[in-house]
Design an enzyme around this catalytic site. Structure first.
Site, short mmCIF file in Angstrom:
data_model
loop_
_atom_site.label_atom_id
_atom_site.label_comp_id
_atom_site.label_asym_id
_atom_site.label_seq_id
_atom_site.Cartn_x
_atom_site.Cartn_y
_atom_site.Cartn_z
N LYS A 142 3.15 -7.27 2.68
CA LYS A 142 2.28 -6.13 2.39
C LYS A 142 1.02 -6.59 1.64
CE LYS A 142 2.52 -3.06 -0.96
NZ LYS A 142 2.90 -1.97 -1.87
N ASP A 160 3.18 0.25 3.16
CA ASP A 160 3.55 0.69 1.82
C ASP A 160 4.43 1.93 1.97
OD1 ASP A 160 1.89 2.79 2.44
OD2 ASP A 160 0.71 2.67 0.60
#
Ligand code: SF4
Length: 233
Positions: A142, A160
């Site tokens: 991420k 996310d």
């Protein structure tokens, strides 16, 4: 994102995403165009001037709002200007400087260790590939995609909490594992749209498709959303 320990990591295994059908791709295209219309301002909200600042801000953003991170980095970036400043920092002082972002001990440890590795292995520069980024302390896929997509314009999908929730509600994926979701989403859009796609989902998640109370009745993608239609029955 759960903060990562400052230990050496192995690169993630390759995933095998399902191939998207033409119907799925058409539906995603309609949703994306609608989200672009509704959120023309979608983009990164962390403030930074260079890849190193973005790397630090992204590590700090774990379990913290972008608004809070921007407040902290306003002073942090005046004090710590170069990669050496973090690598050689007094850990207790760095912890205090970032305390209000939460998980400050782990974040300080990761920032310091990460910057030490940047000096030792990358001549003090932030690397520009996923493979090199994800083996740095505190950097998962991420965070790596945030850095690649926004600092280097290398397309990447950031999974996310918002992207994960919306991807399931909009039936873009049936997976719950962020890495698998990322690979599923990559099948749905051309590479050059991946970064904006993440921003659009994040903005829609923050403003409309909230975790507890999604505003389905006023949502502009309701006609394309299985979860929303079920929710309003
Ligand atoms: Fe989210 Fe509801 Fe909109 Fe679907 S219709 S995207 S569940 S707010």
């Amino acid at each position: 994102m759960t903060p990562k320990a400052a230990t050496k990591k192995k690169p993630p295994k390759k995933q095998s995403p399902k191939k998207a059908t033409a119907k799925q791709i058409k539906r995603v295209r309609e949703i994306v165009e609608e989200l672009k219309r509704v959120h023309p301002d979608a983009g990164i909200e962390l403030k930074y001037r260079d890849p190193l600042q973005l790397l630090v801000a992204t590590i700090l953003s774990a379990q913290c709002t972008d608004v809070r991170v921007n407040l902290v980095t306003k002073d942090l970036f005046k004090k710590y200007k170069k990669v050496n400043d973090y690598a050689d920092a007094n850990i207790n002082e760095l912890e205090e400087d970032i305390r209000s972002t939460g998980f400050f001990r782990n974040k300080a440890k990761n920032i310091k260790a990460c910057c030490r590795q940047l000096l030792d292995r990358h001549s003090g520069k932030v690397p520009q590939t996923m493979e090199e980024l994800v083996v740095l302390p505190g950097i998962g896929r991420k965070t790596a995609n945030v850095i690649l997509g926004n600092a280097f314009e290398v397309p990447g999908i950031v999974v996310d909490t918002h992207v994960k929730r919306l991807s399931n509600r909009l039936d873009f994926t049936t997976n719950s594992n962020p890495d698998k979701i990322e690979f599923d989403l990559m099948e749905l859009l051309p590479r050059e749209e991946w970064t904006l796609f993440s921003h659009l989902l994040i903005f829609h998640g923050r403003r409309v498709c909230k975790a507890r109370k999604p505003q389905c009745e006023s949502c502009s993608v309701l006609s394309n959303c299985p979860f929303g239609r079920e929710n309003l029955k």
